[in-house]
Design a protein around this motif. Structure first.
Motif, PDB file in Angstrom:
ATOM      1  N   GLY A 239      17.885  -8.098   9.755  1.00  0.00           N
ATOM      2  CA  GLY A 239      16.806  -7.357   9.613  1.00  0.00           C
ATOM      3  C   GLY A 239      16.424  -8.036   8.471  1.00  0.00           C
ATOM      4  N   LEU A 240      16.094  -8.795   7.977  1.00  0.00           N
ATOM      5  CA  LEU A 240      15.324  -8.108   6.732  1.00  0.00           C
ATOM      6  C   LEU A 240      14.646  -9.282   6.792  1.00  0.00           C
ATOM      7  CD1 LEU A 240      17.927 -10.520   3.957  1.00  0.00           C
ATOM      8  CD2 LEU A 240      17.588  -7.751   4.401  1.00  0.00           C
ATOM      9  N   GLY A 241      12.715  -8.338   6.212  1.00  0.00           N
ATOM     10  CA  GLY A 241      11.895  -9.203   6.188  1.00  0.00           C
ATOM     11  C   GLY A 241      10.986  -8.123   5.368  1.00  0.00           C
ATOM     12  N   VAL A 242       9.458  -8.706   6.085  1.00  0.00           N
ATOM     13  CA  VAL A 242       9.235  -7.695   4.586  1.00  0.00           C
ATOM     14  C   VAL A 242       7.621  -7.316   5.377  1.00  0.00           C
ATOM     15  CG1 VAL A 242       7.088  -7.398   2.472  1.00  0.00           C
ATOM     16  CG2 VAL A 242       9.794  -8.828   2.328  1.00  0.00           C
ATOM     17  N   PRO A 243       7.415  -6.313   6.090  1.00  0.00           N
ATOM     18  CA  PRO A 243       6.623  -5.396   7.068  1.00  0.00           C
ATOM     19  C   PRO A 243       5.255  -5.946   6.263  1.00  0.00           C
ATOM     20  CG  PRO A 243       8.147  -4.317   6.937  1.00  0.00           C
ATOM     21  CD  PRO A 243       8.413  -4.896   5.815  1.00  0.00           C
ATOM     22  N   ARG A 244       4.622  -6.379   7.184  1.00  0.00           N
ATOM     23  CA  ARG A 244       2.817  -6.583   6.502  1.00  0.00           C
ATOM     24  C   ARG A 244       2.496  -5.511   6.082  1.00  0.00           C
ATOM     25  NH1 ARG A 244       0.509 -11.662   8.159  1.00  0.00           N
ATOM     26  NH2 ARG A 244       1.663 -12.900   9.035  1.00  0.00           N
ATOM     27  N   ASN A 245       0.955  -5.809   5.158  1.00  0.00           N
ATOM     28  CA  ASN A 245       0.684  -4.434   4.648  1.00  0.00           C
ATOM     29  C   ASN A 245       1.639  -3.490   3.717  1.00  0.00           C
ATOM     30  OD1 ASN A 245      -2.020  -5.532   5.479  1.00  0.00           O
ATOM     31  ND2 ASN A 245      -1.169  -4.561   7.755  1.00  0.00           N
ATOM     32  N   THR A 246       2.410  -3.918   3.543  1.00  0.00           N
ATOM     33  CA  THR A 246       3.539  -3.208   2.956  1.00  0.00           C
ATOM     34  C   THR A 246       3.103  -2.420   1.524  1.00  0.00           C
ATOM     35  OG1 THR A 246       5.840  -1.926   2.327  1.00  0.00           O
ATOM     36  CG2 THR A 246       5.002  -4.719   2.410  1.00  0.00           C
ATOM     37  N   LYS A 247       3.403  -1.497   0.566  1.00  0.00           N
ATOM     38  CA  LYS A 247       2.305  -2.038  -0.869  1.00  0.00           C
ATOM     39  C   LYS A 247       3.754  -1.832  -1.279  1.00  0.00           C
ATOM     40  CE  LYS A 247      -1.749   0.258   0.168  1.00  0.00           C
ATOM     41  NZ  LYS A 247      -2.877   1.128   0.286  1.00  0.00           N
ATOM     42  N   ARG A 248       4.604  -1.285  -1.212  1.00  0.00           N
ATOM     43  CA  ARG A 248       6.116  -1.409  -2.165  1.00  0.00           C
ATOM     44  C   ARG A 248       6.958  -2.223  -2.843  1.00  0.00           C
ATOM     45  NH1 ARG A 248       9.482   3.210  -3.154  1.00  0.00           N
ATOM     46  NH2 ARG A 248      11.237   1.698  -2.479  1.00  0.00           N
ATOM     47  N   ARG A 249       6.708  -2.211  -3.799  1.00  0.00           N
ATOM     48  CA  ARG A 249       7.067  -3.713  -4.474  1.00  0.00           C
ATOM     49  C   ARG A 249       8.847  -4.329  -4.515  1.00  0.00           C
ATOM     50  NH1 ARG A 249       6.175  -3.233 -10.352  1.00  0.00           N
ATOM     51  NH2 ARG A 249       6.728  -0.605 -10.159  1.00  0.00           N
ATOM     52  N   LEU A 250       8.478  -5.488  -4.203  1.00  0.00           N
ATOM     53  CA  LEU A 250      10.297  -6.283  -3.591  1.00  0.00           C
ATOM     54  C   LEU A 250      11.118  -6.717  -5.102  1.00  0.00           C
ATOM     55  CD1 LEU A 250      11.980  -6.784  -1.196  1.00  0.00           C
ATOM     56  CD2 LEU A 250      10.812  -8.189  -1.033  1.00  0.00           C
ATOM     57  N   LEU A 251      12.724  -6.420  -4.907  1.00  0.00           N
ATOM     58  CA  LEU A 251      12.939  -7.191  -5.820  1.00  0.00           C
ATOM     59  C   LEU A 251      14.052  -8.628  -4.581  1.00  0.00           C
ATOM     60  CD1 LEU A 251      15.223  -7.792  -8.613  1.00  0.00           C
ATOM     61  CD2 LEU A 251      16.553  -5.629  -7.942  1.00  0.00           C
ATOM     62  N   MET A 252      14.568  -8.874  -4.778  1.00  0.00           N
ATOM     63  CA  MET A 252      15.026 -10.196  -4.429  1.00  0.00           C
ATOM     64  C   MET A 252      16.072 -10.817  -5.135  1.00  0.00           C
ATOM     65  SD  MET A 252      12.136 -12.165  -1.395  1.00  0.00           S
ATOM     66  CE  MET A 252      12.297 -11.475  -0.188  1.00  0.00           C
ATOM     67  N   VAL A 253      17.197 -11.037  -4.609  1.00  0.00           N
ATOM     68  CA  VAL A 253      18.136 -11.831  -5.265  1.00  0.00           C
ATOM     69  C   VAL A 253      19.176 -12.833  -4.225  1.00  0.00           C
ATOM     70  CG1 VAL A 253      20.538 -11.156  -7.442  1.00  0.00           C
ATOM     71  CG2 VAL A 253      18.573  -9.394  -6.150  1.00  0.00           C
ATOM     72  N   GLY A 254      18.938 -13.643  -4.707  1.00  0.00           N
ATOM     73  CA  GLY A 254      19.589 -14.828  -3.807  1.00  0.00           C
ATOM     74  C   GLY A 254      20.895 -15.289  -4.724  1.00  0.00           C
ATOM     75  N   CYS A 255      21.483 -16.116  -4.443  1.00  0.00           N
ATOM     76  CA  CYS A 255      22.541 -17.108  -4.899  1.00  0.00           C
ATOM     77  C   CYS A 255      22.783 -17.669  -3.980  1.00  0.00           C
ATOM     78  CB  CYS A 255      23.583 -16.225  -5.207  1.00  0.00           C
ATOM     79  SG  CYS A 255      25.191 -16.788  -7.053  1.00  0.00           S
ATOM     80  N   GLY A 256      22.728 -19.437  -4.539  1.00  0.00           N
ATOM     81  CA  GLY A 256      23.185 -20.662  -3.433  1.00  0.00           C
ATOM     82  C   GLY A 256      22.309 -20.655  -2.235  1.00  0.00           C
TER      83      GLY A 256
END
Length: 389
Positions: A239-256
């Motif tokens: 269920g990961l994903g960024v909805p269109r038209n969202t105004k919420r700022r996002l933090l992404m953390v990825g490793c490897g």
């Protein structure tokens, strides 16, 4: 499902699976009961059952933790039901699994704990799980499996390869989702992989695979996958994903290789007209593990809404890595590289309490980063990651 029923199910399961040995014994007992009653089902499973047993218990625990969260649980079960079509699972198989699982739990719980009320609670819970999965599978019109032909294998590190395939027909998946994959040399051994690119009409897909020491599948892919061989792919999950038209700022953390589902989302977002602010921290043990910085740098340079910060636990590369590119500075568009453990670095760079958070990487990295963010004030409800199994 009422809170009393949920409490009875959870209490019973936790009592049986209170220790690591308890979960292993429960899984062994379940499969023994299932295969004794239905020997023909054994052929649906891999020859080596250790990973399968571990995955079963984690999946059960994940579902039980969300019995009171139908908005999260039911879509997850529906996805799982659609994915299980790849095994040729029929409605009768779900009943057999439910009977075997309840029998195994009842045997370990004992007669004092296993009351008539507990029995009814488990019937109710297993019915919801089975009916949701069956209903989703029977209503699905997409293929049970896709066939992908390997177009290219590029070895990035000695234990990491990028594999590009063309599917026999396009697959619709959301950037950030993951798929189950089976390779020719490992029949009935399905491994979850996240596409590193958004879905496209041409049906091409790309995976980033790191060889896991002692693993069954990934070492057979890294440095060995051959152009022309055919893989099988199950239905999309997650269920990961960024909805269109969202105004919420996002933090992404990825490793490897956990960067794969995040970069797929960023590529998809770069095609949109407007996006919220996104800060991506990409980490690895060594600088060479930050293998995707050139693309991420180009994305950040071209999109003002995106900030990318590289993080490496060590400032030096391992002895076996001798690529001259390692001596070059990071590509333009990126923030200065930070040396440190990614969970500590991200938590210290906050506060992130106003952000939606996505974490992708190994289970230990995901858990550690999640706990550090929560300790620094990020609400748990704001943090998302795929199931850790």
């Amino acid at each position: 499902m009422d809170s009393r029923t949920v409490a009875l199910i959870r209490t019973t399961f936790k009592a049986v699976a209170a220790t690591e040995d308890g979960t292993q014994r429960l899984a062994r007992s379940f499969y023994a009961i299932l295969f004794t009653a239905h020997p023909h089902l054994r052929e649906l499973f891999p020859a080596a059952m250790d990973i399968q047993r571990d995955r079963l218990v984690k999946a059960i625990a994940y579902a039980l933790d969300r019995l009171e969260e139908p908005d999260e649980l039911l879509p997850f079960l529906a996805q799982l039901g659609r994915d299980h079509r790849k095994y040729g699972v029929q409605r009768a198989h779900y009943l057999a699994v439910a009977v075997a699982l309840k029998s195994a739990i009842r045997a370990f719980a004992g007669s004092e704990m296993w009351t008539d009320e507990v029995d009814r609670a488990w019937d109710a819970g297993l019915t919801i799980i089975g009916d949701t999965m069956i209903g989703a599978a029977e209503q699905e019109a997409t293929p049970a499996v896709w066939t992908g032909t390997v177009l290219e294998r590029r070895d990035v590190l000695r234990n990491l390869s990028i594999v590009r395939l063309r599917l026999d027909q396009p697959m619709r998946y959301a950037a950030g989702q993951y798929l189950s994959v089976q390779i020719p040399g490992r029949p009935r051994m399905w491994r979850y992989l996240s596409p590193a690119v958004p879905a496209g009409p041409e049906g091409e897909i790309e995976f980033h695979i790191r060889g896991v020491l002692g693993g069954w599948v990934s070492p057979a892919i890294v440095g060995r996958a051959e152009v022309g061989e055919q893989w099988l792919l199950g239905s999309p999950l997650g269920g990961l994903g960024v909805p269109r038209n969202t105004k919420r700022r996002l933090l992404m953390v990825g490793c490897g290789t956990g960067i794969a589902p995040l970069r797929a989302q960023l590529i998809a977002m770069a095609r949109r007209r407007a996006n919220p602010k996104v800060h991506l921290f990409v980490g690895g043990h060594h600088p060479c593990d930050l293998y995707d910085l050139p693309l991420l740098g180009r994305l950040a340079a071209a999109n003002k809404w995106l900030t990318v910060t590289p993080v490496a636990e060590s400032a030096e590369n391992p002895w076996w890595y001798s690529d001259s590119d390692a001596l070059r500075p990071d590509p333009p568009g990126l923030e200065p590289r930070i040396t440190g453990q990614i969970g500590k670095v991200v938590a210290a760079a906050g506060p992130w309490s106003d952000r939606d958070v996505q974490i992708a990487g190994s289970p230990s990295m995901v858990q550690t980063t999640k706990f550090r963010l929560m300790a620094a004030g990020t609400p748990a409800k704001n943090i998302r990651h795929d199931p850790l199994f």
